[in-house]
Design a protein around this motif. Structure first.
Motif, PDB file in Angstrom:
ATOM      1  N   GLN A  48       0.826  -1.202   0.000  1.00  0.00           N
ATOM      2  CA  GLN A  48       0.000   0.000   0.000  1.00  0.00           C
ATOM      3  C   GLN A  48       0.862   1.255   0.000  1.00  0.00           C
ATOM      4  N   VAL A  49       2.011   1.205   0.668  1.00  0.00           N
ATOM      5  CA  VAL A  49       2.943   2.346   0.646  1.00  0.00           C
ATOM      6  C   VAL A  49       3.460   2.544  -0.773  1.00  0.00           C
ATOM      7  N   LEU A  50       3.791   1.448  -1.442  1.00  0.00           N
ATOM      8  CA  LEU A  50       4.249   1.540  -2.832  1.00  0.00           C
ATOM      9  C   LEU A  50       3.171   2.152  -3.723  1.00  0.00           C
ATOM     10  N   ALA A  51       1.934   1.783  -3.490  1.00  0.00           N
ATOM     11  CA  ALA A  51       0.827   2.346  -4.274  1.00  0.00           C
ATOM     12  C   ALA A  51       0.732   3.851  -4.044  1.00  0.00           C
ATOM     13  N   ALA A  52       0.925   4.289  -2.802  1.00  0.00           N
ATOM     14  CA  ALA A  52       0.883   5.729  -2.503  1.00  0.00           C
ATOM     15  C   ALA A  52       2.041   6.450  -3.198  1.00  0.00           C
ATOM     16  N   LEU A  53       3.213   5.835  -3.205  1.00  0.00           N
ATOM     17  CA  LEU A  53       4.364   6.451  -3.870  1.00  0.00           C
ATOM     18  C   LEU A  53       4.170   6.490  -5.386  1.00  0.00           C
ATOM     19  N   PRO A  91      10.628  -0.294  -6.397  1.00  0.00           N
ATOM     20  CA  PRO A  91      11.422  -1.420  -6.901  1.00  0.00           C
ATOM     21  C   PRO A  91      11.830  -1.172  -8.348  1.00  0.00           C
ATOM     22  N   THR A  92      12.852  -1.895  -8.806  1.00  0.00           N
ATOM     23  CA  THR A  92      13.325  -1.716 -10.177  1.00  0.00           C
ATOM     24  C   THR A  92      12.210  -2.069 -11.152  1.00  0.00           C
ATOM     25  N   LYS A  93      12.150  -1.323 -12.233  1.00  0.00           N
ATOM     26  CA  LYS A  93      11.103  -1.505 -13.227  1.00  0.00           C
ATOM     27  C   LYS A  93      11.353  -2.765 -14.057  1.00  0.00           C
ATOM     28  N   LEU A  94      10.273  -3.377 -14.495  1.00  0.00           N
ATOM     29  CA  LEU A  94      10.364  -4.543 -15.359  1.00  0.00           C
ATOM     30  C   LEU A  94      10.669  -4.093 -16.783  1.00  0.00           C
ATOM     31  N   ASN A  95      11.457  -4.876 -17.511  1.00  0.00           N
ATOM     32  CA  ASN A  95      11.708  -4.542 -18.910  1.00  0.00           C
ATOM     33  C   ASN A  95      10.581  -5.130 -19.773  1.00  0.00           C
ATOM     34  N   GLU A 127      -1.355  -7.412  -9.835  1.00  0.00           N
ATOM     35  CA  GLU A 127      -1.007  -8.073  -8.575  1.00  0.00           C
ATOM     36  C   GLU A 127       0.472  -8.482  -8.554  1.00  0.00           C
ATOM     37  N   LYS A 128       0.970  -8.939  -9.698  1.00  0.00           N
ATOM     38  CA  LYS A 128       2.354  -9.430  -9.763  1.00  0.00           C
ATOM     39  C   LYS A 128       3.363  -8.335 -10.054  1.00  0.00           C
ATOM     40  N   ALA A 129       2.924  -7.254 -10.680  1.00  0.00           N
ATOM     41  CA  ALA A 129       3.851  -6.205 -11.103  1.00  0.00           C
ATOM     42  C   ALA A 129       3.648  -4.908 -10.341  1.00  0.00           C
ATOM     43  N   ALA A 130       3.056  -4.977  -9.172  1.00  0.00           N
ATOM     44  CA  ALA A 130       2.750  -3.772  -8.398  1.00  0.00           C
ATOM     45  C   ALA A 130       3.989  -2.923  -8.175  1.00  0.00           C
ATOM     46  N   GLY A 131       3.948  -1.717  -8.685  1.00  0.00           N
ATOM     47  CA  GLY A 131       5.038  -0.780  -8.487  1.00  0.00           C
ATOM     48  C   GLY A 131       6.232  -1.000  -9.394  1.00  0.00           C
ATOM     49  N   ARG A 132       6.202  -2.054 -10.203  1.00  0.00           N
ATOM     50  CA  ARG A 132       7.362  -2.344 -11.036  1.00  0.00           C
ATOM     51  C   ARG A 132       7.112  -2.147 -12.520  1.00  0.00           C
TER      52      ARG A 132
END
Length: 147
Positions: A48-53, A91-95, A127-132
């Protein structure tokens, strides 16, 4: 160490080091997290913190585009600097290959066959890529596959 705790520690370190800009951005992030906790009367976990960021990052992207459209490069630079600080906590972004693999797996997992099933696939990938991953890009790839 939770992300919220990490932010608090980094705020203290920024105060000690005299990094005013970084300190200000970290305080903004903590304020946004605290606001959401107060509004919803819950304790936010790392997801949830990642979602806020992510939301803060999206707001700054929108601001940059508006400032550039208004020829206010000075304000756009400030927003980009804030974005850089916020991104250090994500977290690092997915390519593209990793995103394609997630989309393929989600389509197989949900049994999606047409554009009507796009919502289920987006939810599975989110769900699997949240924030990435940028969900706009993910949606485009899903639409192209199912369309």
């Amino acid at each position: 160490m939770t992300l919220k705790h990490q932010l608090t520690e980094d705020m203290k370190n920024a105060m000690r080091a005299g990094e005013k800009h970084r300190l200000g951005v970290i305080r903004l992030m903590l304020a946004a997290i605290k606001q959401r906790e107060v509004d919803e009367r819950i304790e936010l976990d790392d997801t949830q913190v990642l979602a806020a960021l992510e939301k803060m990052l999206k707001q700054r992207r929108d601001s940059v585009s508006q400032f550039e459209a208004a020829s206010r490069e000075d304000l756009a630079v400030i927003e980009r600097d804030e974005m850089a600080v916020i991104e250090t906590y994500l977290p690092t972004k997915l390519n593209d290959a990793e995103i394609d693999a997630l989309v393929t797996a989600a389509i197989a997992e949900t049994g999606a066959s047409s554009a009507r099933d796009m919502g289920k696939v987006v939810a599975a990938v989110k769900e699997k890529a949240a924030g990435r991953a940028d969900m706009a890009v993910v949606s485009g790839k899903i639409k192209a596959r199912l369309g």
